[in-house]
Motif scaffolding. Structure first.
Motif, short mmCIF file in Angstrom:
data_model
loop_
_atom_site.label_atom_id
_atom_site.label_comp_id
_atom_site.label_asym_id
_atom_site.label_seq_id
_atom_site.Cartn_x
_atom_site.Cartn_y
_atom_site.Cartn_z
N MET A 46 60.40 -25.40 3.56
CA MET A 46 59.76 -26.71 3.47
C MET A 46 59.58 -27.11 2.00
O MET A 46 59.95 -28.17 1.57
N PHE A 47 59.00 -26.23 1.24
CA PHE A 47 58.84 -26.56 -0.18
C PHE A 47 60.02 -25.99 -0.96
O PHE A 47 60.47 -24.90 -0.69
N ALA A 48 60.49 -26.72 -1.94
CA ALA A 48 61.62 -26.23 -2.73
C ALA A 48 61.15 -25.09 -3.63
O ALA A 48 59.96 -24.88 -3.83
N ARG A 49 62.12 -24.35 -4.12
CA ARG A 49 61.78 -23.23 -5.00
C ARG A 49 61.42 -23.78 -6.39
O ARG A 49 62.15 -23.64 -7.34
N SER A 50 60.29 -24.47 -6.40
CA SER A 50 59.97 -25.18 -7.64
C SER A 50 59.11 -24.34 -8.57
O SER A 50 59.09 -24.54 -9.76
N ILE A 88 65.73 -19.19 -13.03
CA ILE A 88 66.14 -17.80 -12.76
C ILE A 88 66.46 -17.70 -11.28
O ILE A 88 65.61 -17.90 -10.42
N GLN A 89 67.73 -17.38 -10.98
CA GLN A 89 68.17 -17.30 -9.58
C GLN A 89 67.94 -15.91 -9.03
O GLN A 89 68.06 -14.91 -9.72
N SER A 90 67.58 -15.82 -7.74
CA SER A 90 67.52 -14.51 -7.08
C SER A 90 67.70 -14.72 -5.59
O SER A 90 67.22 -15.71 -5.03
N ARG A 91 68.42 -13.75 -4.94
CA ARG A 91 68.66 -13.89 -3.50
C ARG A 91 67.58 -13.22 -2.67
O ARG A 91 67.46 -13.45 -1.49
N SER A 92 66.74 -12.38 -3.30
CA SER A 92 65.71 -11.67 -2.53
C SER A 92 64.53 -12.60 -2.28
O SER A 92 64.49 -13.74 -2.74
N ALA A 93 63.54 -12.09 -1.53
CA ALA A 93 62.39 -12.91 -1.18
C ALA A 93 61.59 -13.25 -2.43
O ALA A 93 61.37 -12.41 -3.30
N ARG A 94 61.14 -14.47 -2.48
CA ARG A 94 60.43 -14.94 -3.67
C ARG A 94 58.94 -14.67 -3.52
O ARG A 94 58.37 -14.88 -2.46
N ALA A 95 58.34 -14.24 -4.62
CA ALA A 95 56.89 -14.03 -4.60
C ALA A 95 56.18 -15.38 -4.65
O ALA A 95 56.55 -16.24 -5.43
N TRP A 96 55.16 -15.51 -3.80
CA TRP A 96 54.40 -16.78 -3.77
C TRP A 96 53.36 -16.76 -4.87
O TRP A 96 52.50 -15.90 -4.89
N SER A 104 57.79 -20.43 -9.78
CA SER A 104 57.97 -18.98 -9.70
C SER A 104 57.34 -18.35 -10.92
O SER A 104 57.29 -18.95 -11.99
N ARG A 105 56.85 -17.16 -10.76
CA ARG A 105 56.26 -16.49 -11.91
C ARG A 105 57.05 -15.21 -12.17
O ARG A 105 56.90 -14.22 -11.46
N ILE A 106 57.91 -15.29 -13.12
CA ILE A 106 58.70 -14.12 -13.49
C ILE A 106 58.61 -13.99 -15.00
O ILE A 106 58.64 -15.00 -15.70
N PHE A 107 58.49 -12.80 -15.50
CA PHE A 107 58.35 -12.56 -16.94
C PHE A 107 57.16 -13.35 -17.48
O PHE A 107 57.23 -13.94 -18.53
N ASN A 108 56.11 -13.39 -16.70
CA ASN A 108 54.87 -14.03 -17.14
C ASN A 108 55.01 -15.52 -17.43
O ASN A 108 54.21 -16.08 -18.14
#
Lengths: 131, 215
Positions: free
Chosen positions: B1-5, B18-26, B7-11
């Motif tokens: 429903m919500f786009a991958r807008s 940053i693309q990733s195929r695994s599950a994204r942390a909320w 993400s918190r990676i590398f603080n």
């Protein structure tokens, strides 16, 4: 007073607990770090340790290098609440209000259910597991 | 429903580069999204703390911060004192003292050297100036002497030239009238005077030749 000014500027360093150890077995290092760094980031100096799991004598062991703590406080480092509480209990600093507040709350409310059982040994089991 | 807008990676929060195929942390709810139906009319429970407890808590914290402030002052002053009087400071002091003495000694030697050189230079210069002064004095004397001689010569000349005084005036007038001077003459490069109509000196006889001389 000339001595007032340097102690109040923030130097960006903090004395706090860094959690190490394994699953279901936390172990804290009392550490001086830059405020911005992560718990697993660079550490300026380790100044003690705190074992959150009581040992066979029902003690939670805390080790503190008071000389270095005094040095860093003189330099103007901050302290996190848990560290302040531990140092207050040890007698190096005055007792933190949080310890007193928590103690009277513990006396008031019934204790909550715990997952982990306290270790049974020579010492009697804990009365109030919140301590 | 919500786009991958977000993400918190590398603080870093909210970067979707940053693309990733695994599950994204909320990390957090996207900023433009509406409130969920289950949360729409929720009122967060506010803890009630009686006034006396609040006052007690405030008193405890005020006392604690006051004590901590004074302790930090005290630790700072202790650190300053230790910096002055501790072992490291003493060693530093000692080394600095030694360094200072050594440098002062060096300075003294250097000063002596330069003083010697300076003295020699000054001596030479004094000699030179003395010689200069002597030479100039001698020159001055010479000049005054010559000047006086010249003056005397001049005066002599003036004295010997025949000035017409008040008593000689009538005599001079008579003499001038008696001996008129005729300037109608030509002169040669050698100084020979041609009064007449002759143009070559050989034509004039020897006895009548006149010659002007530059004295």
């Amino acid at each position: 007073m000339a001595s007032a000014i340097p102690t109040f500027t923030k130097i960006g360093k903090v004395i706090r607990l860094n959690k190490h150890g394994c699953t279901n077995r936390p172990f804290y290092h009392i550490v001086v770090q830059k405020t911005k760094d992560n718990f697993d980031g660079p550490v300026i100096e380790q100044v003690g340790s705190y074992d959150a799991m009581p040992n066979s004598q029902n003690e939670k062991l805390v080790a503190v290098n008071f000389e270095r703590v005094q040095y860093w406080l003189a330099q103007g480092a901050g302290m996190s609440n848990p560290v302040a509480q531990l140092l207050g209990l040890s007698g190096f600093l005055p007792n933190h209000p949080q310890t007193l507040i928590q103690s009277w709350k513990n006396r008031r409310e019934p204790p909550r259910e715990r997952k982990l059982q306290p270790i049974k040994g020579i010492a009697p089991p804990l009365d109030n597991p919140k301590i | 429903m919500f786009a991958r807008s977000s993400s918190r990676i590398f603080n870093v929060i909210n970067i979707s580069c940053i693309q990733s195929r695994s599950a994204r942390a909320w990390v957090r709810k996207p900023l433009g999204s509406p409130m969920a139906k289950s949360k729409m009319f929720r009122i967060a429970p506010k803890k009630f703390i009686p006034a006396d407890e609040k006052a007690e808590v405030k008193r405890l914290y005020d006392n604690y911060f006051h004590q901590m402030k004074s302790l930090r002052h005290y630790f700072f002053e202790q650190s300053l004192e230790q910096a002055e009087s501790g072992e490291v400071a003493q060693m530093k002091h000692r080394l600095e003292e030694e360094e200072h003495i050594r440098l002062m000694e060096e300075n003294r030697l250097e000063n002596e050297k330069t003083a010697k050189l300076r003295e020699e230079k000054l001596k030479i210069q004094a000699e030179k100036t003395r010689e200069n002064i002597l030479a100039s004095l001698i020159n001055k004397e010479e000049e005054t002497r010559l000047y006086e001689i010249q003056i005397e010569a001049f005066l002599e000349k003036q004295k010997t030239t025949p000035f017409i005084q008040a008593e000689n005036i009538e005599k001079a007038i008579e003499e001038a009238l008696a001996n008129p001077v005729d300037f109608n003459f030509a002169i040669d490069l050698d100084g020979y005077v041609y009064r007449g109509r002759e143009t070559a000196i050989e034509k004039i006889p020897e006895e009548e030749r006149e010659r002007l001389r530059s004295n």
